[in-house]
Design a protein around this motif. Structure first.
Motif, PDB file in Angstrom:
ATOM      1  N   TYR A  59       0.811  -1.226   0.000  1.00  0.00           N
ATOM      2  CA  TYR A  59       0.000   0.000   0.000  1.00  0.00           C
ATOM      3  C   TYR A  59       0.842   1.273   0.000  1.00  0.00           C
ATOM      4  N   ASP A  60       2.050   1.185  -0.515  1.00  0.00           N
ATOM      5  CA  ASP A  60       2.926   2.348  -0.656  1.00  0.00           C
ATOM      6  C   ASP A  60       2.805   2.823  -2.104  1.00  0.00           C
ATOM      7  N   TYR A  61       1.685   3.475  -2.368  1.00  0.00           N
ATOM      8  CA  TYR A  61       1.350   3.828  -3.744  1.00  0.00           C
ATOM      9  C   TYR A  61       2.257   4.914  -4.314  1.00  0.00           C
ATOM     10  N   ASP A  62       2.774   5.809  -3.456  1.00  0.00           N
ATOM     11  CA  ASP A  62       3.719   6.811  -3.956  1.00  0.00           C
ATOM     12  C   ASP A  62       4.976   6.148  -4.506  1.00  0.00           C
ATOM     13  N   ALA A  63       5.533   5.218  -3.737  1.00  0.00           N
ATOM     14  CA  ALA A  63       6.745   4.521  -4.183  1.00  0.00           C
ATOM     15  C   ALA A  63       6.453   3.678  -5.419  1.00  0.00           C
ATOM     16  N   ALA A  64       5.292   3.029  -5.454  1.00  0.00           N
ATOM     17  CA  ALA A  64       4.925   2.238  -6.627  1.00  0.00           C
ATOM     18  C   ALA A  64       4.843   3.128  -7.862  1.00  0.00           C
ATOM     19  N   ALA A  86       2.038   2.083 -21.075  1.00  0.00           N
ATOM     20  CA  ALA A  86       1.460   1.126 -20.117  1.00  0.00           C
ATOM     21  C   ALA A  86       2.008   1.363 -18.715  1.00  0.00           C
ATOM     22  N   TRP A  87       3.323   1.602 -18.602  1.00  0.00           N
ATOM     23  CA  TRP A  87       3.903   1.856 -17.274  1.00  0.00           C
ATOM     24  C   TRP A  87       3.384   3.167 -16.698  1.00  0.00           C
ATOM     25  N   ARG A  88       3.230   4.172 -17.533  1.00  0.00           N
ATOM     26  CA  ARG A  88       2.705   5.453 -17.030  1.00  0.00           C
ATOM     27  C   ARG A  88       1.241   5.310 -16.580  1.00  0.00           C
ATOM     28  N   ARG A  89       0.501   4.464 -17.274  1.00  0.00           N
ATOM     29  CA  ARG A  89      -0.885   4.185 -16.862  1.00  0.00           C
ATOM     30  C   ARG A  89      -0.884   3.508 -15.484  1.00  0.00           C
ATOM     31  N   ASP A  93      -2.611   4.817 -12.084  1.00  0.00           N
ATOM     32  CA  ASP A  93      -3.499   3.975 -11.281  1.00  0.00           C
ATOM     33  C   ASP A  93      -3.041   3.930  -9.822  1.00  0.00           C
ATOM     34  N   ALA A  94      -1.741   3.841  -9.613  1.00  0.00           N
ATOM     35  CA  ALA A  94      -1.212   3.825  -8.243  1.00  0.00           C
ATOM     36  C   ALA A  94      -1.518   5.145  -7.526  1.00  0.00           C
ATOM     37  N   ARG A  95      -1.383   6.245  -8.251  1.00  0.00           N
ATOM     38  CA  ARG A  95      -1.691   7.545  -7.629  1.00  0.00           C
ATOM     39  C   ARG A  95      -3.186   7.665  -7.343  1.00  0.00           C
ATOM     40  N   ASP A  96      -3.999   7.104  -8.222  1.00  0.00           N
ATOM     41  CA  ASP A  96      -5.450   7.103  -7.976  1.00  0.00           C
ATOM     42  C   ASP A  96      -5.773   6.316  -6.716  1.00  0.00           C
ATOM     43  N   LEU A  97      -5.119   5.176  -6.542  1.00  0.00           N
ATOM     44  CA  LEU A  97      -5.331   4.379  -5.327  1.00  0.00           C
ATOM     45  C   LEU A  97      -4.907   5.139  -4.077  1.00  0.00           C
ATOM     46  N   ARG A  98      -3.784   5.850  -4.195  1.00  0.00           N
ATOM     47  CA  ARG A  98      -3.318   6.673  -3.065  1.00  0.00           C
ATOM     48  C   ARG A  98      -4.345   7.728  -2.689  1.00  0.00           C
ATOM     49  N   ASP A  99      -4.972   8.313  -3.692  1.00  0.00           N
ATOM     50  CA  ASP A  99      -5.897   9.422  -3.452  1.00  0.00           C
ATOM     51  C   ASP A  99      -7.310   8.976  -3.146  1.00  0.00           C
TER      52      ASP A  99
END
Length: 100
Positions: A59-64, A86-89, A93-99
Motif C-alpha cells: 500500500y505504498d502507492y507513492d513509491a509504486a 502502459a507503465w505510465r498508466r 493507477d497507483a496515484r489514484d489508489l493513493r488518493d
C-alpha cells in the motif's frame, strides 16, 4: 554481478508469490543494487517492476508510482512507446489508489 542480481530477483518473485511483500521488496532492492554495480549504472527493469508490485502490495502507492514512472522512462529510452504508456498508466493507477 549480474548473475547475483538475477538470483536476488528470483528470490523476490518467490517471496512476492508467497505473500511476503516486505521481504520481496528487500530482495528486489538488492537485485537493483547488484545489477547497478555490475553494469556501472544500468537499470534492471524486471527488478524495478517487481519492486513496484511489492510497493503496491504494501500500500505504498507513492513509491509504486515512482517505480512505474521510472519503468516508463526506461521504456522510452529503449524506443518502446507502447510499454512506456502502459507503465505510465500503472503509475496513474497507483496515484489514484493513493488518493482514493
Amino acid at each position: 554481478g549480474v548473475d547475483l542480481a538475477r538470483l536476488e530477483l528470483n528470490c523476490a518473485k518467490a517471496a512476492l508469490r508467497l505473500g511476503k511483500a516486505t521481504a520481496a521488496a528487500q530482495r528486489a532492492d538488492a537485485a537493483l543494487e547488484r545489477h547497478k554495480a555490475a553494469t556501472r549504472g544500468g537499470t534492471y527493469a524486471n527488478a524495478l517492476a517487481v519492486r513496484a508490485e511489492c510497493r503496491e502490495a504494501l500500500y505504498d502507492y507513492d513509491a509504486a508510482a515512482r517505480c512505474f514512472d521510472d519503468l516508463g522512462a526506461v521504456a522510452d529510452r529503449g524506443g518502446n512507446g507502447d510499454d512506456a504508456r502502459a507503465w505510465r498508466r500503472r503509475a496513474r493507477d497507483a496515484r489514484d489508489l493513493r488518493d482514493a
